[in-house]
Design an enzyme around this catalytic site. Structure first.
Site, PDB file in Angstrom:
ATOM      1  N   THR A 195      -4.190   5.952   2.648  1.00 14.71           N
ATOM      2  CA  THR A 195      -4.477   7.309   3.119  1.00 14.71           C
ATOM      3  C   THR A 195      -5.285   8.074   2.067  1.00 14.71           C
ATOM      4  O   THR A 195      -5.060   9.259   1.816  1.00 14.71           O
ATOM      5  CB  THR A 195      -3.182   8.076   3.512  1.00 14.71           C
ATOM      6  OG1 THR A 195      -2.283   7.193   4.163  1.00 14.71           O
ATOM      7  CG2 THR A 195      -3.486   9.216   4.472  1.00 14.71           C
ATOM      8  N   ARG A 220       0.597  10.324   1.213  1.00  9.99           N
ATOM      9  CA  ARG A 220       1.028  11.293   2.219  1.00  9.99           C
ATOM     10  C   ARG A 220       2.247  12.063   1.770  1.00  9.99           C
ATOM     11  O   ARG A 220       2.784  12.863   2.530  1.00  9.99           O
ATOM     12  CB  ARG A 220       1.387  10.570   3.522  1.00  9.99           C
ATOM     13  CG  ARG A 220       0.219   9.881   4.161  1.00  9.99           C
ATOM     14  CD  ARG A 220       0.599   9.339   5.526  1.00  9.99           C
ATOM     15  NE  ARG A 220      -0.280   8.257   5.881  1.00  9.99           N
ATOM     16  CZ  ARG A 220      -0.114   7.478   6.936  1.00  9.99           C
ATOM     17  NH1 ARG A 220       0.902   7.659   7.743  1.00  9.99           N
ATOM     18  NH2 ARG A 220      -0.964   6.506   7.179  1.00  9.99           N
ATOM     19  N   GLU A 227       0.865  -1.190   0.000  1.00 10.00           N
ATOM     20  CA  GLU A 227       0.000   0.000   0.000  1.00 10.00           C
ATOM     21  C   GLU A 227       0.895   1.231   0.000  1.00 10.00           C
ATOM     22  O   GLU A 227       1.722   1.402   0.892  1.00 10.00           O
ATOM     23  CB  GLU A 227      -0.870  -0.042   1.265  1.00 10.00           C
ATOM     24  CG  GLU A 227      -1.670   1.214   1.516  1.00 10.00           C
ATOM     25  CD  GLU A 227      -2.324   1.178   2.905  1.00 10.00           C
ATOM     26  OE1 GLU A 227      -2.631   0.084   3.431  1.00 10.00           O
ATOM     27  OE2 GLU A 227      -2.508   2.265   3.477  1.00 10.00           O
ATOM     28  N   LYS A 244     -10.461  -2.033   7.541  1.00  9.06           N
ATOM     29  CA  LYS A 244      -9.177  -1.827   8.207  1.00  9.06           C
ATOM     30  C   LYS A 244      -9.503  -1.440   9.652  1.00  9.06           C
ATOM     31  O   LYS A 244     -10.289  -0.513   9.875  1.00  9.06           O
ATOM     32  CB  LYS A 244      -8.454  -0.697   7.465  1.00  9.06           C
ATOM     33  CG  LYS A 244      -7.292  -0.069   8.189  1.00  9.06           C
ATOM     34  CD  LYS A 244      -6.533   0.839   7.229  1.00  9.06           C
ATOM     35  CE  LYS A 244      -5.567   1.754   7.961  1.00  9.06           C
ATOM     36  NZ  LYS A 244      -4.410   2.109   7.152  1.00  9.06           N
TER      37      LYS A 244
HETATM   38  C1  3PG Z   1      -1.560   3.281   7.961  1.00 10.35           C
HETATM   39  O1  3PG Z   1      -1.700   4.276   7.281  1.00 10.35           O
HETATM   40  O2  3PG Z   1      -2.099   2.210   7.711  1.00 10.35           O
HETATM   41  C2  3PG Z   1      -0.767   3.384   9.188  1.00 10.35           C
HETATM   42  O3  3PG Z   1      -0.154   4.630   9.293  1.00 10.35           O
HETATM   43  C3  3PG Z   1       0.227   2.312   9.359  1.00 10.35           C
HETATM   44  O4  3PG Z   1       0.450   2.277  10.703  1.00 10.35           O
HETATM   45  P1  3PG Z   1       1.898   2.038  11.275  1.00 10.35           P
HETATM   46  O5  3PG Z   1       2.779   3.080  10.657  1.00 10.35           O
HETATM   47  O6  3PG Z   1       1.742   2.230  12.764  1.00 10.35           O
HETATM   48  O7  3PG Z   1       2.303   0.646  10.901  1.00 10.35           O
END
Ligand code: 3PG
Length: 208
Positions: free
Chosen positions: A68, A45, A41, A128
């Site tokens: 995101t 960002r 994924e 999710k």
């Molecule tokens: C996401 O966008 O799924 C999360 O930011 C991932 O979370 P993590 O960085 O704590 O693994």
């Protein structure tokens, strides 16, 4: 083209990538594939996220989605860049509807039973769970799964290698996501070997 998220992901480990520079996309894709990842994924960002997604999608060997995704417009841009699935940190009915129109599976985030009810009403059956660790981890997941036996969860947020097996052992869990396999530090240092190794460790734990 399949719109079933489980078959599109094709794996139970979902590396979540926040990539600052498009030039990192190729070596990153290579490290993930060498580590046994089947999907990834790319979060929206960073300014170069679309180019990263395009390059990684073209690399081959990985099913690449966008993360995101906060608006229908971003979902459209993500799919135009080659995203095969769309992930959002929360539930937005318009993002879900846009993904459905575009024919791509969508994984919206939920944190409560009320949000899960809204997602179900929009026809979603896989969510999710975000941010999984701070919400309460596997015990919270069990509590949420009990009244919703038809739902599959992809817990993400604050998860590391040491928790992967516990999440994956839960029958309601489709896959586990996280950034621990390819952190900002790895990318800054160009530590693709570290990314390959952490990915390999995670994928090993996901195979029975
Ligand atoms: C996401 O966008 O799924 C999360 O930011 C991932 O979370 P993590 O960085 O704590 O693994």
């Amino acid at each position: 083209m399949s719109t079933d998220l489980a078959s599109v992901l094709g794996a139970r480990i979902l590396p979540v990538l926040t990539v600052p520079c498009a030039r990192m996309a190729d070596p990153l894709a290579q490290a993930l594939v060498q580590g046994g990842a089947r999907c990834a994924e790319v979060t929206f960002r960073t300014p170069e996220a679309e180019q990263v997604l395009k390059t990684m999608a073209a690399h081959g060997g990985l099913t690449v989605g966008a993360g995101t995704v906060l608006t229908p417009q971003q979902a459209e841009r993500a799919v135009a860049a080659g995203a095969r699935f769309v992930v959002s940190p929360g539930f937005d009915a318009e993002v879900v509807a846009t993904c459905r129109t575009l024919g791509v599976p969508v994984l919206p985030g939920i944190a409560t039973a009320t949000e899960l009810l809204r997602a179900l009403r929009a026809g979603i059956d896989t969510v999710k769970l975000f941010p999984a660790a701070v919400l309460g981890g596997v015990p919270l997941l069990s509590s949420l799964a009990a009244p919703f036996p038809q739902v599959r969860f992809v817990p993400t947020g604050g998860i590391g290698l040491s928790q992967v097996s516990a999440y994956l052992a839960h029958p309601a869990v489709l896959a586990v996501g996280g950034s621990w396999m390819a952190t900002a530090g790895h990318l800054e240092r160009g530590d693709y070997e570290g990314i390959r190794r952490l990915t390999a460790e995670a994928t090993e734990r996901s195979t029975p």
